[in-house]
Design a protein around this motif. Structure first.
Motif, short mmCIF file in Angstrom:
data_model
loop_
_atom_site.label_atom_id
_atom_site.label_comp_id
_atom_site.label_asym_id
_atom_site.label_seq_id
_atom_site.Cartn_x
_atom_site.Cartn_y
_atom_site.Cartn_z
N VAL A 155 31.96 36.95 49.34
CA VAL A 155 32.87 38.08 49.50
C VAL A 155 32.12 39.29 50.05
O VAL A 155 32.56 39.94 51.00
N LEU B 118 39.21 33.67 51.85
CA LEU B 118 39.10 34.99 51.22
C LEU B 118 39.83 35.98 52.10
O LEU B 118 39.25 36.49 53.06
N TYR C 212 40.75 35.79 45.91
CA TYR C 212 39.88 34.68 45.56
C TYR C 212 40.78 33.48 45.25
O TYR C 212 41.41 33.45 44.20
N LEU D 133 34.15 27.90 45.86
CA LEU D 133 34.25 29.30 45.48
C LEU D 133 34.35 29.44 43.98
O LEU D 133 33.71 30.31 43.36
N ARG D 134 35.15 28.58 43.35
CA ARG D 134 35.34 28.62 41.90
C ARG D 134 34.02 28.37 41.17
O ARG D 134 33.69 29.08 40.21
N ASP E 299 30.87 42.58 44.09
CA ASP E 299 31.94 42.58 45.08
C ASP E 299 32.74 43.88 45.04
O ASP E 299 33.19 44.37 46.08
N TYR F 141 31.60 31.38 41.04
CA TYR F 141 31.95 32.50 40.17
C TYR F 141 32.16 32.08 38.71
O TYR F 141 32.50 32.91 37.88
N ASP G 103 43.96 32.15 40.67
CA ASP G 103 43.66 33.05 41.79
C ASP G 103 43.49 34.49 41.31
O ASP G 103 44.20 34.95 40.39
#
Length: 443
Positions: A62, A28, A101, A109-110, A128, A113, A172
């Motif tokens: 984040v 990040l 991201y 991470l994916r 965020d 979210y 991204d």
């Protein structure tokens, strides 16, 4: 979690995850230029610190990285230091901060979210955004001296946020912002969320989401209003953003001063027309229009006790957390009302009326205020969510925030098959006034 310099003046936040196939790095990128580099936060050291020295304990990766960066700008043990003696003049570029991201390569991470329909969870993105805006405000207000008492910066409001295009969780995503305007004790921060798709021909096509956050500064020791560093726009774009923010500030002040211009007779006629429809449903439901529904029959509610893990760096409940919870309740309300998966379009101006503390009994109440059916290809559902801080021992309940979200639906094919939303009608004068007030604000 560690922030390390990539050699280009950009700090990268690295988080290690364990997977069956071996270690994975979710990256990040951040670029808070006021920080020394590199620096690390050891999770075990946080546990050993007294609670009042913690930088905040929220779980979004984040937000956590941003709060750690913020705590290095303003050390928590500087609250008893003297106040800043002289205001500085800064440029927008000095506060500019960006986050990337890396969804395309970051599996963990994916997944954090991802929503059920392979989009990005808007509620987490709102968290965020609030954390990023707060960090930018801290950077602008810092005088780079650890012996100066930091200011207490509070989210005052958020202007209308419009989602221009759907966000994909496998592409991204970047988020960036900077201070665009300052008053004596207030700061406006412009944020943009961008996602570059193969079909994007211009950089402007990549901007998916914009927001303007307003923060107010208080002396962290006295609680009184405090002056903030001045701002000197340099580029033409920065000057344009300054002028737009100045105009918004004047509009906000004018709205606070002006009274309603409609005459009592006109207001009375509008109320009568709305209430007439609702009274048929209340008094003669068998004869009512089947395409209408009472506002009270669209309501949902969510309650919680605010926990220490939901606080921000000032020890209060994180404003991004409130927006996240309000959004998810609004989304559920729209889903239950439409019978189709909602598609988020925008959130109206949000005012933070009072702070929320750890231990507060928080109640979110939602309803469908009204629908707009003029465009059959994009029918609109307007959802109101009101957050109440309830204190049973004191027999009090106060409004903390009011949120207004607008949704459409994803399945347009269903709309082509003569599917229609119901029109929402009030049963009481108070409900009718809320509907009219919102309609007028949207216009």
């Amino acid at each position: 979690m560690a922030l390390a310099d990539d050699g280009n003046g950009c700090l990268r936040s690295l988080q290690t995850f364990s997977q069956p196939c071996g270690p994975f790095w979710g990256i990040l990128p951040l670029n808070p230029s006021t920080l020394s580099s590199p620096f690390e936060v050891d999770a075990s050291s946080l546990i050993k610190k007294p609670i009042f020295l913690w930088p905040g304990t929220y779980h979004s990766p984040v937000t956590k990285a941003l709060w750690e960066a913020r705590s290095s700008i303003n050390p928590a043990n500087a609250n008893n230091a003297p106040a800043q003696s002289e205001l500085l003049t800064k440029t927008p570029s000095e506060s500019r901060t960006s986050i990337v991201y890396n969804f395309s390569i970051g599996y963990i991470l994916r997944e954090e979210y991802r929503d059920p329909w392979n989009g990005v969870r808007i509620g987490k993105l709102l968290e965020d955004l609030d954390a990023l805006a707060g960090t930018i405000a801290v950077k602008h207000c810092s005088d780079k001296c650890i012996l100066t008492r930091p200011l207490l910066l509070v989210t005052a409001s958020v202007d209308k946020m419009v989602l221009r295009k759907p966000l994909h969780v496998d592409v991204d995503l970047s988020m960036s912002g900077a201070v665009t305007w300052v008053g004596r004790s207030s700061i406006e921060i412009h944020l943009e969320v961008s996602q570059y798709l193969p079909e994007s021909s211009h950089a402007s096509d990549a901007v998916a989401f914009t927001a303007n956050f307003t923060f107010v500064a208080r002396d962290s020791k006295t609680g009184m209003s405090a002056a903030v560093n001045r701002l000197s726009p340099e580029s033409e774009q920065e000057k344009i953003l300054w002028e737009e923010a100045e105009a918004r500030d004047k509009t906000r002040k004018m709205k606070r001063r002006e009274k309603k211009r409609e005459t009592e007779n006109m207001e009375s006629e509008r109320l009568k027309a709305l209430l007439a429809e609702g009274r048929i449903l209340c008094d003669m439901p068998a004869l009512a229009n089947r395409d209408t529904i009472l506002l009270r029959d669209t309501c949902h509610e969510y309650s919680l006790i605010c926990q220490p893990q939901q606080r921000n760096t000032h020890g209060r409940i994180f404003g991004g957390f409130l927006m996240h919870k309000a959004f998810e309740l609004a989304y559920s309300t729209a889903y239950a009302f439409a019978g189709l998966v909602p598609s988020f379009l925008e959130v109206e101006h949000v005012d933070f009326l009072r702070p929320v503390d750890v231990g507060d009994f928080l109640r979110f109440k939602s309803c469908v205020l009204y629908t707009e059916l003029d465009n059959p290809l994009q029918p609109l559902i307007n959802i109101e969510v009101v957050a109440h801080v309830t204190k049973p021992e004191l027999r009090t309940s106060e409004v903390s925030n009011s949120f207004h979200f607008t949704f459409s639906v994803r399945n347009l094919h269903a709309m082509e098959n003569d599917f229609r939303f119901r029109s929402v009608v009030p049963a009481t004068e108070e409900e009718a006034r809320r509907i009219l007030k919102r309609m007028d604000a949207d216009k």
